[in-house]
Write a protein that holds these residues in place. Structure first.
Motif, PDB file in Angstrom:
ATOM      1  N   GLU A  38       5.363   3.826  -1.081  1.00 49.46           N
ATOM      2  CA  GLU A  38       6.205   3.261  -2.132  1.00 49.46           C
ATOM      3  C   GLU A  38       5.383   2.625  -3.249  1.00 49.46           C
ATOM      4  O   GLU A  38       4.312   2.050  -3.001  1.00 49.46           O
ATOM      5  CB  GLU A  38       7.154   2.212  -1.557  1.00 49.46           C
ATOM      6  CG  GLU A  38       8.333   2.775  -0.790  1.00 49.46           C
ATOM      7  CD  GLU A  38       9.305   3.484  -1.705  1.00 49.46           C
ATOM      8  OE1 GLU A  38      10.035   2.806  -2.452  1.00 49.46           O
ATOM      9  OE2 GLU A  38       9.336   4.727  -1.667  1.00 49.46           O
ATOM     10  N   ASP A  39       5.915   2.681  -4.459  1.00 46.22           N
ATOM     11  CA  ASP A  39       5.353   1.952  -5.591  1.00 46.22           C
ATOM     12  C   ASP A  39       5.837   0.509  -5.488  1.00 46.22           C
ATOM     13  O   ASP A  39       7.047   0.262  -5.490  1.00 46.22           O
ATOM     14  CB  ASP A  39       5.835   2.584  -6.900  1.00 46.22           C
ATOM     15  CG  ASP A  39       5.311   1.865  -8.128  1.00 46.22           C
ATOM     16  OD1 ASP A  39       4.736   0.771  -8.003  1.00 46.22           O
ATOM     17  OD2 ASP A  39       5.485   2.407  -9.238  1.00 46.22           O
ATOM     18  N   PRO A  40       4.931  -0.478  -5.398  1.00 51.66           N
ATOM     19  CA  PRO A  40       5.366  -1.873  -5.232  1.00 51.66           C
ATOM     20  C   PRO A  40       6.359  -2.341  -6.294  1.00 51.66           C
ATOM     21  O   PRO A  40       7.247  -3.145  -6.002  1.00 51.66           O
ATOM     22  CB  PRO A  40       4.049  -2.662  -5.311  1.00 51.66           C
ATOM     23  CG  PRO A  40       3.017  -1.697  -4.843  1.00 51.66           C
ATOM     24  CD  PRO A  40       3.467  -0.360  -5.354  1.00 51.66           C
ATOM     25  N   HIS A  45       5.024  -9.299  -7.715  1.00 47.33           N
ATOM     26  CA  HIS A  45       5.873  -8.534  -8.625  1.00 47.33           C
ATOM     27  C   HIS A  45       7.232  -9.199  -8.832  1.00 47.33           C
ATOM     28  O   HIS A  45       7.848  -9.047  -9.894  1.00 47.33           O
ATOM     29  CB  HIS A  45       6.059  -7.112  -8.107  1.00 47.33           C
ATOM     30  CG  HIS A  45       4.797  -6.300  -8.166  1.00 47.33           C
ATOM     31  ND1 HIS A  45       4.255  -5.830  -9.336  1.00 47.33           N
ATOM     32  CD2 HIS A  45       3.950  -5.899  -7.186  1.00 47.33           C
ATOM     33  CE1 HIS A  45       3.141  -5.167  -9.088  1.00 47.33           C
ATOM     34  NE2 HIS A  45       2.939  -5.186  -7.788  1.00 47.33           N
ATOM     35  N   ASP A  78      -3.584   1.272   4.517  1.00 46.20           N
ATOM     36  CA  ASP A  78      -2.846   1.811   3.374  1.00 46.20           C
ATOM     37  C   ASP A  78      -1.828   0.811   2.828  1.00 46.20           C
ATOM     38  O   ASP A  78      -1.522   0.819   1.626  1.00 46.20           O
ATOM     39  CB  ASP A  78      -2.115   3.096   3.776  1.00 46.20           C
ATOM     40  CG  ASP A  78      -3.067   4.262   4.024  1.00 46.20           C
ATOM     41  OD1 ASP A  78      -4.196   4.225   3.497  1.00 46.20           O
ATOM     42  OD2 ASP A  78      -2.678   5.191   4.762  1.00 46.20           O
ATOM     43  N   LYS A  86      -1.274  -3.119  -1.084  1.00 53.17           N
ATOM     44  CA  LYS A  86      -0.078  -3.353  -1.897  1.00 53.17           C
ATOM     45  C   LYS A  86       0.308  -4.836  -1.919  1.00 53.17           C
ATOM     46  O   LYS A  86       1.038  -5.279  -2.814  1.00 53.17           O
ATOM     47  CB  LYS A  86       1.086  -2.514  -1.378  1.00 53.17           C
ATOM     48  CG  LYS A  86       0.837  -1.000  -1.484  1.00 53.17           C
ATOM     49  CD  LYS A  86       1.972  -0.203  -0.902  1.00 53.17           C
ATOM     50  CE  LYS A  86       1.659   1.291  -0.940  1.00 53.17           C
ATOM     51  NZ  LYS A  86       1.680   1.853  -2.293  1.00 53.17           N
ATOM     52  N   TYR A  87      -0.175  -5.590  -0.930  1.00 53.64           N
ATOM     53  CA  TYR A  87       0.170  -7.008  -0.829  1.00 53.64           C
ATOM     54  C   TYR A  87      -1.057  -7.908  -0.996  1.00 53.64           C
ATOM     55  O   TYR A  87      -0.972  -9.105  -0.748  1.00 53.64           O
ATOM     56  CB  TYR A  87       0.847  -7.285   0.523  1.00 53.64           C
ATOM     57  CG  TYR A  87       2.153  -6.535   0.673  1.00 53.64           C
ATOM     58  CD1 TYR A  87       3.347  -7.103   0.223  1.00 53.64           C
ATOM     59  CD2 TYR A  87       2.184  -5.250   1.196  1.00 53.64           C
ATOM     60  CE1 TYR A  87       4.548  -6.405   0.325  1.00 53.64           C
ATOM     61  CE2 TYR A  87       3.373  -4.539   1.293  1.00 53.64           C
ATOM     62  CZ  TYR A  87       4.553  -5.120   0.852  1.00 53.64           C
ATOM     63  OH  TYR A  87       5.729  -4.430   0.938  1.00 53.64           O
TER      64      TYR A  87
END
Length: 318
Positions: free
Chosen positions: A212-214, A226, A292, A296-297
């Motif tokens: 997924e795109d964040p 975000h 992976d 993102k976080y």
């Protein structure tokens, strides 16, 4: 393209909330950026100092946004839709799902006079009787960002993910049908044409997040960075889920909430995701998958000083 433009001057809002003389106030509201902590609460002072230094260091890097109008339109829209406004008490609260945001919304409704008290047993309506920055004009938004007390609450990023997974895929039919079905179809071999979506495994959820795109994630697992853009908005206080009640009641003192307004106690039936449960789920997931997902976080870990999980073989076999 960044929207800038020249905004007309707005009429200043009152310096104090209306009816101030009719209420019993507690404490003294701090000016934005200037918190006054009790001398005895050195732990709170140290934690805020660490977070403030970390935020300045990370947000000071080249290319980081300095203002909401530095953000792309989509990111700014997400931010403004997550900041709640109290004009009477002159504060802004950026809500983060799975970090007690329902209780904070309940508090805002009590402060606005919509609810009698925080213990009223009603299903939470997450939109009605609440004012969001996105509801206001750009000049009104700028004024409040400059003059109001601003805060948010954060939580260990992976603990928040586990809480969202358990709640949304274990209890909420809407999420099972909207997300669970697609996750099972996409990541489970031999799933069949019509999965129920109510048995998504944690590794399957992580595989979904990895792809997924964040910026386009559902708000329940979108990174706090975000949702609340802590580089574009200079928050005066960052509270933590780990010290929820104490931090929340400190905020209520700072904004001069009436003494009878307190942060709701955690329901007796509620069982938050424990460190042990999180450790179990992380150790049960493929390490390559975590590698992976974690990037993102990474800003949530870095900005709010949460340690990365230890999922080495040695730690997982203890």
């Amino acid at each position: 393209m960044i929207e800038r433009g020249i905004l007309a001057e707005m009429k200043p809002l009152p310096l104090h909330p209306p009816n101030r003389e009719d209420a019993v106030w507690r404490g003294t509201v701090p000016r934005p950026g200037r918190l006054s902590l009790d001398a005895g609460d050195s732990d709170l002072q140290v934690r805020q100092d660490v977070r403030n230094r970390t935020l300045r260091a990370v947000c000071g890097q080249p290319g980081m946004p300095r203002d909401p109008w530095d953000l792309p339109v989509g990111q700014r829209r997400t931010l403004l839709r997550h900041i709640l406004v109290s004009d009477r008490y002159r504060f802004l609260y950026c809500y983060v799902p799975k970090v007690a945001c329902s209780n904070w919304k309940r508090v805002l409704k009590v402060l606005a006079g919509v609810l009698d008290n925080v213990d009223v047993r009603l299903k939470m309506d997450h939109r009605s009787d609440l004012v969001f920055l996105a509801d206001l004009r750009p000049d009104e938004i700028r004024y409040r960002l400059q003059h109001y007390f601003k805060f948010l609450f954060v939580r260990d990023p992976l603990e928040r993910l586990l809480s969202a997974y358990r709640n949304k895929f274990g209890e909420i039919r809407e999420y099972q049908q909207r997300y669970g079905v697609e996750i099972v179809k996409r990541y489970r071999a031999g799933a069949g044409p019509s999965p129920a979506g109510d048995d998504v495994t944690f590794p399957e959820f992580l595989r979904y997040l990895a792809d997924e795109d964040p910026e386009r994630m559902n708000e329940h697992w979108m990174p706090v960075y975000h949702l609340c853009q802590p580089c574009a908005v200079r928050y005066d206080f960052v509270g933590s889920y780990e010290r929820l009640e104490a931090d929340a009641n400190q905020v209520l003192e700072w904004v001069r909430a009436p003494p009878h307004v307190r942060f709701p106690a955690r329901q007796a039936w509620y069982r938050p995701a424990s460190p042990e449960s999180l450790h179990y789920h992380l150790c049960s997931a493929p390490r390559a998958l975590l590698q992976d997902v974690l990037p993102k976080y990474i800003l949530d870990f870095s900005l709010f000083a949460y340690p990365l999980p230890n999922v080495t073989r040695e730690a997982c076999h203890q």
